[in-house]
Structures are given as structure tokens and as C-alpha cells.
Design an enzyme around this catalytic site. Structure first.
Site, mmCIF file in Angstrom:
data_model
loop_
_atom_site.group_PDB
_atom_site.id
_atom_site.type_symbol
_atom_site.label_atom_id
_atom_site.label_comp_id
_atom_site.label_asym_id
_atom_site.label_seq_id
_atom_site.Cartn_x
_atom_site.Cartn_y
_atom_site.Cartn_z
ATOM 1 N N ARG A 182 0.819 -1.217 0.000
ATOM 2 C CA ARG A 182 0.000 0.000 0.000
ATOM 3 C C ARG A 182 0.853 1.267 0.000
ATOM 4 N NH1 ARG A 182 -4.716 -2.011 4.248
ATOM 5 N NH2 ARG A 182 -6.040 -3.000 2.670
ATOM 6 N N LYS A 202 -15.952 -16.653 4.890
ATOM 7 C CA LYS A 202 -17.402 -16.652 5.063
ATOM 8 C C LYS A 202 -18.161 -16.283 3.795
ATOM 9 C CE LYS A 202 -17.228 -15.397 9.973
ATOM 10 N NZ LYS A 202 -17.657 -14.397 10.989
ATOM 11 N N GLY A 225 -6.889 -7.006 0.082
ATOM 12 C CA GLY A 225 -7.049 -7.752 1.329
ATOM 13 C C GLY A 225 -6.126 -8.945 1.435
ATOM 14 N N GLY A 246 -12.198 -4.609 1.087
ATOM 15 C CA GLY A 246 -13.604 -4.303 1.322
ATOM 16 C C GLY A 246 -14.151 -3.296 0.337
#
Length: 406
Positions: free
Chosen positions: A37, A202, A360, A384
Site C-alpha cells: 500500500r 465466510k 485484502g 472491502g
């Protein structure tokens, strides 16, 4: 309205420019373990410095609870940023206090300063818009323009993302502009075949992106912990593997919708099952419909896709012209369960078209597994944020810059 870009700010020579970066990098014993980043922010920082602007960078790091915590200090980022830019980076020990004021007024044209962690002030993430606005006003004091270049936070309604763009002339930086260009291709003009690869733990984290992209893709590949909810929805037992029982009906709906739309939905045919969630756990590869029959019985836990699945997924990826991947195929941090993720990453480097790594854990995985960023068409800096963009969600940090979505 298209998003405002750097050109809209005019000549920035001699002007003080606040820039919101995303320097939320992983640290271990005070050392940066993934500087992706920081590197991604360099083109915009260089462009501003070369114009002769006085640049004040700001970011958050980690999840401090509205007060200073030494382990979340941005001091290591300031040091590394200076090394990468081959220039001195002045570091302020606060955000809007005496040290920040001292550092800012000392800046000369073409020099850079970095403020301490924004989240050391509780107003940055306050639910009260008035509190966020008061912090933004203090940050903006003495500045002439604001550049938003932290794509990883544009989905957050935070003072340094939204409110500050309302009190200063504002524009997107080169990183945000690049992210929008690439991600818009995925939703508006993807070359076909178009494949989306989803992993991670998930299903519930990916509901929006599945619903939004399922009618738009040719192939949907499912791995990671979320695959076990899909297998259970098909009637297979998954032993102690991660399972979201409350999502079974929704997943059955996805399976039916994919069939109705003619979307090729690929699930693993084999799984690496372990005796426990541990790097040195005993493990074996079994058929995806025989997880409960592994030698570990009901205690068995699936921790990676198997080699046959990895090969099939890789073939499907290489045969696509556009690929978006978000979420590892297994517990890549443990060598024994990293093969599936590594196979996916390798296949993305071989795509004849646009291959996008969706930030991520996926971005962390490709670097940890030894791949160079340049091997991919694009590595998003916002996991996200990239998912919410692909879901078609409203992103407040982009709307503050004039973006009206698709």
C-alpha cells in the site's frame, strides 16, 4: 458526474495539499511486513511533490480505540516512505496538535510530512457527523486542497475521507483513479469469458458481490472456507469445517440461479482435510463429498482445496479474458495449506487479458507466496472497498469527489 481528478485542482506549486493515503500496513515487531500500500501511493505523492506542493499525508493504521497506542504509530511508515522516495519525510507525533502545526508550517515547496495515526482521535470514526466535521475542519486548517488517494477507505464515512472533501477543493489521486478505471471494466465492459474467483472464510462476507455479479459473469469459482457452506447446501457432510448454517438457503438459491442463467459454477472436487487448525496438523486429501469419511472423522476440518480442484480452477482461469479474484483458497499462511491459493495466483499471471487481485488477504497472499505485483494486471489496495464497488454499493468517499456510480 465523473470523479474529479488532480487536473481539476490547477497549479499546486507552493500550495499546501492534504492527501489521504492508506498506509494501513501489517507490522511485526515494528517492521513493515507488506509495503504494497505504501508503494501504491508513490505515484500520486511524486506527482504532487514534483509540482512543488507542500504535501501533508495522513492515514490510519490498525484499530486503535480513539487514543494513542504505540503499536499503531505510523512512525515506521514515515521511515520507509522516506527511503522509497529518497527524501526526508517529516513526521508529526499528533494529527492536529502542536507538533502537527510545527511540522506543517516548516514545510517548504516540494517537501512531504506525515501526520500520526488519524484514529488516535475518536472523531475520525465517530458516528456523529458533527464530530467528524470538527476534526476535518482542524485537519484542513491552513491547507489549500485535498487529495483522496486511500482507496481502501473510500467505503467509510470518516472525517478524513468524506467531511474533509466538503471543506477543501478536492480530487481523486492517481491510485483512486486507477482503481476506478480497472474496477469499472469489471462491471461495465469485461471481455469474455469473465471469471470471478471467491474465497475467504465466510459466504456472508461475499453475499453482495455474488448477487451483483452472478448475472454478469460466465464462471464463478468458489473456494476457501465459504466452499463448505456450498457443499453442505448440495447435501454433503463437512465434518468440523467452517459452516454458516444460516446461509444454506441463500446458497441453494445461488446454485439454482447459476444453473438458470447458464453460469458455470465451479466447486472443488477434492479438499485437504486436517486433524486440527494448526500448521503441523496431520492432513490428507479426500473427495469433496467424502470429507466426513476422512481418517479424522467428525473432527476433520477442511483447510485448502485439493490438487485436482486447483488444476481445474487454474484451467478455468487461464481460459478467461477477464478475472477477478478475492479471497484465498485455503489457510495460505500455513505452508501445508497454501497450494490451492498459490495455484490460483499462478494462473492469474497467465491470463491473456485483465487479471485483478481484489486486495485484502488475496494481495497479502500473492506477496507472501513470492509473486511480484507486476505479474498481475492489477492488485487492488482495498479489499472491502473493491467488493463494495463490485456490489454496486454507494461509496461515500467517492461520492464526496463527484462520483455518481454506475
Amino acid at each position: 458526474m465523473a470523479i474529479r481528478t488532480l487536473d481539476s485542482l490547477g497549479d499546486l506549486s507552493g500550495r499546501t495539499v492534504l492527501i489521504r493515503c492508506d498506509f494501513n500496513v501489517p507490522l511485526q515487531d515494528g517492521e513493515i511486513t507488506d509495503e504494497g500500500r505504501i508503494v501504491a501511493s508513490l505515484p500520486t505523492l511524486r506527482a504532487l511533490l514534483q509540482q512543488g506542493a507542500k504535501v501533508v499525508a495522513m492515514s490510519h493504521l490498525g484499530r486503535p480505540k480513539g487514543a494513542p497506542e504505540a503499536k499503531y504509530s505510523l512512525a515506521p511508515v514515515a521511515r520507509r516512505l522516506g527511503e522509497l522516495l529518497d527524501a526526508e519525510v517529516a513526521f508529526a507525533a499528533d494529527t492536529v496538535g502542536e507538533d502537527a502545526h510545527r511540522v506543517r508550517i516548516a514545510l517548504q515547496d516540494g517537501q512531504l510530512a506525515l501526520l500520526e495515526n488519524l484514529r488516535f482521535d475518536p472523531r475520525e470514526t465517530s458516528d456523529d457527523a458533527a464530530e467528524r466535521a470538527s476534526f476535518a475542519a482542524e485537519l484542513a486548517a491552513g491547507a489549500d486542497a485535498f487529495v483522496s488517494d486511500g482507496f481502501g477507505v473510500v467505503h467509510r464515512a470518516q472525517a478524513s475521507v468524506v467531511e474533509i472533501a466538503q471543506v477543501l477543493p478536492s480530487a481523486a489521486g492517481l491510485l483512486v483513479e486507477r482503481e476506478l478505471t480497472v474496477l469499472s471494466r469489471l462491471t461495465e465492459t469485461p471481455e469474455r469469458p469473465y471469471a470471478v474467483v471467491l474465497g475467504g472464510s465466510k459466504v456472508s462476507d461475499k453475499l453482495g458481490v455474488i448477487e451483483h455479479l452472478l448475472p454478469r459473469v460466465d464462471r464463478l469459482l468458489i473456494g476457501g472456507g465459504m466452499l463448505f457452506t456450498f457443499l453442505k447446501a448440495q447435501g454433503h457432510e463437512v465434518a468440523s469445517s467452517l459452516l454458516e448454517a444460516d446461509q444454506l438457503d441463500r446458497v441453494r438459491g445461488y446454485l439454482a440461479q447459476a444453473e438458470e442463467l447458464g453460469v458455470e459454477l465451479l466447486l472443488p472436487t477434492d479438499v485437504v482435510v486436517a486433524a486440527a487448525f494448526a500448521a503441523d496438523a496431520e492432513h490428507e486429501t479426500v473427495a469433496a463429498d467424502a470429507i466426513a469419511g476422512s481418517r479424522f472423522g467428525d473432527a476433520g476440518i477442511g483447510l485448502d482445496i485439493g490438487p485436482d480442484s486447483a488444476a481445474a480452477f487454474a484451467e478455468a482461469i487461464r481460459g478467461a479474458r477477464t478475472v477477478f479474484w478475492n479471497g484465498p483458497m485455503g489457510v495460505f499462511e500455513m505452508e501445508a495449506f497454501a497450494a490451492g491459493t498459490k495455484a490460483i495466483a499462478q494462473a492469474l499471471t497467465e491470463v491473456d487479458g485483465l487479471a485483478v487481485v481484489g486486495g485484502g488477504d488475496s494481495a497479502a497472499a500473492v506477496r507472501q507466496l513470492g509473486f511480484d505485483d507486476s505479474a498481475f494486471g492489477h492488485i487492488s489496495t482495498g479489499g472491502g472497498a473493491s467488493l463494495e464497488f463490485l456490489e454496486g454499493a454507494a461509496l461515500p468517499g467517492l461520492e464526496a469527489l463527484g462520483w455518481e456510480g454506475r
